[in-house]
Design an enzyme around this catalytic site. Structure first.
Site, PDB file in Angstrom:
ATOM      1  N   GLU A 172       0.775  -7.381   1.611  1.00  0.00           N
ATOM      2  CA  GLU A 172       0.287  -9.089   1.600  1.00  0.00           C
ATOM      3  C   GLU A 172      -1.091  -8.888   0.827  1.00  0.00           C
ATOM      4  O   GLU A 172      -1.834  -8.498   1.139  1.00  0.00           O
ATOM      5  CB  GLU A 172       0.156  -9.540   2.931  1.00  0.00           C
ATOM      6  CG  GLU A 172      -0.548 -10.903   2.974  1.00  0.00           C
ATOM      7  CD  GLU A 172       0.302 -11.888   2.234  1.00  0.00           C
ATOM      8  OE1 GLU A 172       1.654 -11.848   2.452  1.00  0.00           O
ATOM      9  OE2 GLU A 172       0.082 -12.447   1.410  1.00  0.00           O
ATOM     10  N   CYS A 209       4.759  -4.965  -5.812  1.00  0.00           N
ATOM     11  CA  CYS A 209       4.830  -6.148  -5.400  1.00  0.00           C
ATOM     12  C   CYS A 209       3.466  -6.948  -5.097  1.00  0.00           C
ATOM     13  O   CYS A 209       2.922  -7.220  -6.194  1.00  0.00           O
ATOM     14  CB  CYS A 209       5.616  -6.237  -4.024  1.00  0.00           C
ATOM     15  SG  CYS A 209       6.500  -7.389  -3.433  1.00  0.00           S
ATOM     16  N   ARG A 267       9.895 -10.816  -0.091  1.00  0.00           N
ATOM     17  CA  ARG A 267       8.903 -11.781  -0.284  1.00  0.00           C
ATOM     18  C   ARG A 267       8.267 -11.574  -1.835  1.00  0.00           C
ATOM     19  O   ARG A 267       7.063 -11.533  -1.906  1.00  0.00           O
ATOM     20  CB  ARG A 267       7.979 -12.095   0.621  1.00  0.00           C
ATOM     21  CG  ARG A 267       7.960 -13.570   1.080  1.00  0.00           C
ATOM     22  CD  ARG A 267       7.499 -13.901   2.465  1.00  0.00           C
ATOM     23  NE  ARG A 267       6.213 -13.004   2.821  1.00  0.00           N
ATOM     24  CZ  ARG A 267       4.928 -13.587   2.507  1.00  0.00           C
ATOM     25  NH1 ARG A 267       5.087 -14.693   2.092  1.00  0.00           N
ATOM     26  NH2 ARG A 267       3.946 -12.960   2.947  1.00  0.00           N
ATOM     27  N   HIS A 302      10.250  -2.895  -5.016  1.00  0.00           N
ATOM     28  CA  HIS A 302       9.695  -1.628  -4.243  1.00  0.00           C
ATOM     29  C   HIS A 302      10.608  -0.551  -4.593  1.00  0.00           C
ATOM     30  O   HIS A 302      11.417  -0.032  -3.613  1.00  0.00           O
ATOM     31  CB  HIS A 302       9.817  -1.985  -2.691  1.00  0.00           C
ATOM     32  CG  HIS A 302       9.126  -3.111  -1.940  1.00  0.00           C
ATOM     33  ND1 HIS A 302       7.750  -2.596  -1.817  1.00  0.00           N
ATOM     34  CD2 HIS A 302       9.342  -4.224  -2.098  1.00  0.00           C
ATOM     35  CE1 HIS A 302       6.982  -3.781  -1.120  1.00  0.00           C
ATOM     36  NE2 HIS A 302       7.861  -4.843  -1.380  1.00  0.00           N
ATOM     37  N   GLU A 306       9.919   2.359  -4.189  1.00  0.00           N
ATOM     38  CA  GLU A 306       9.362   3.692  -3.475  1.00  0.00           C
ATOM     39  C   GLU A 306      10.567   3.805  -2.207  1.00  0.00           C
ATOM     40  O   GLU A 306      10.580   4.747  -1.893  1.00  0.00           O
ATOM     41  CB  GLU A 306       8.167   3.416  -2.780  1.00  0.00           C
ATOM     42  CG  GLU A 306       7.924   2.205  -1.804  1.00  0.00           C
ATOM     43  CD  GLU A 306       7.616   0.982  -2.482  1.00  0.00           C
ATOM     44  OE1 GLU A 306       7.827   0.948  -3.576  1.00  0.00           O
ATOM     45  OE2 GLU A 306       7.158   0.028  -1.415  1.00  0.00           O
TER      46      GLU A 306
HETATM   47  N1  GLN Z   1       4.534 -12.174  -0.667  1.00  0.00           N
HETATM   48  C1  GLN Z   1       3.428 -10.844  -0.877  1.00  0.00           C
HETATM   49  C2  GLN Z   1       2.200 -11.456  -1.452  1.00  0.00           C
HETATM   50  O1  GLN Z   1       2.216 -12.568  -2.032  1.00  0.00           O
HETATM   51  C3  GLN Z   1       4.162  -9.646  -1.632  1.00  0.00           C
HETATM   52  C4  GLN Z   1       5.038  -9.386  -0.754  1.00  0.00           C
HETATM   53  C5  GLN Z   1       5.171  -7.808  -0.875  1.00  0.00           C
HETATM   54  O2  GLN Z   1       4.285  -7.135  -1.506  1.00  0.00           O
HETATM   55  N2  GLN Z   1       6.225  -7.049  -0.368  1.00  0.00           N
HETATM   56  O3  GLN Z   1       1.240 -10.884  -1.369  1.00  0.00           O
END
Ligand code: GLN
Length: 193
Positions: free
Chosen positions: A55, A82, A138, A178, A180
């Site tokens: 996040e 991400c 996400r 991702h 990984e």
């Molecule tokens: N939605 C997350 C963000 O804004 C990122 C999601 C993720 O790293 N899988 O940080």
């Protein structure tokens, strides 16, 4: 000399990146020392660092608390997946007020661009390294590559889902999915840098 690669270990998919790095290093027969980065001193003498997904709002708050922004910004080679890609981007849409970023890479990125957690998905991607399955959790979208130093590395349909920037000694790699979780190709590429 053995390369020393850090993984930012504050929150998110830390273990998965460590394993992917070790597997990639074995595949290309290039030994790496992996360091979990939690404190500024952990960044000393790193050849590169990986910023995992998780996040981005939480990671950025924790980086600020640990005074990691400046030391991480100085590392010459950085890979972000991400949330990590969000931290790397110079332009972020959908940031929360006051959210800090490394703002190093000439891309624009839009947070949570595919919807909420339940809209997470897996898809076949066309990449510079062949077909790869990508897991999007996400995920953000890269909405622009700005400047001559940055180029696409992977596509989902017409969308760019990985980008690479190389400018002098500095190299940045961002993926919105991702790698990984499904492949070592991107980690192999990063180690070889
Ligand atoms: N939605 C997350 C963000 O804004 C990122 C999601 C993720 O790293 N899988 O940080």
């Amino acid at each position: 000399m053995m390369k020393k690669i850090g993984v930012l270990a504050l929150q998110g998919g830390v273990e998965e990146h460590i394993n992917a790095l070790l597997n990639a290093s074995e595949k290309i027969n290039e030994p790496v020392q992996v360091v979990e980065v939690r404190l500024p001193e952990d960044t000393e003498q790193l050849d590169g660092i990986i910023l995992p997904g998780g996040e981005s709002t939480a990671i950025s708050r924790m980086m600020e608390r640990a005074q990691l922004f400046e030391p991480v910004r100085r590392i010459r080679k950085i890979m972000g997946t991400c949330a990590g890609a969000i931290l790397l981007a110079k332009k972020v849409e959908g940031a929360i007020p006051g959210q800090r970023f490394l703002s190093l890479m000439d891309i624009a990125i839009s947070r949570n661009a595919y919807g909420s957690q339940k809209d997470s998905f897996e898809a076949a991607l066309d990449t510079k390294f062949g077909k790869v399955n990508g897991v999007f959790i996400r995920a953000p979208k890269i909405t622009m590559l700005a400047g001559e130093h940055v180029r696409p590395l992977a596509f989902f349909r017409q969308e760019i889902v990985a980008a690479y920037q190389s400018e002098g000694e500095r190299h940045f790699l961002a993926t919105t999915f991702h790698p990984e979780l499904t492949t070592t190709k991107f980690h192999e590429f990063f180690i070889k840098l």
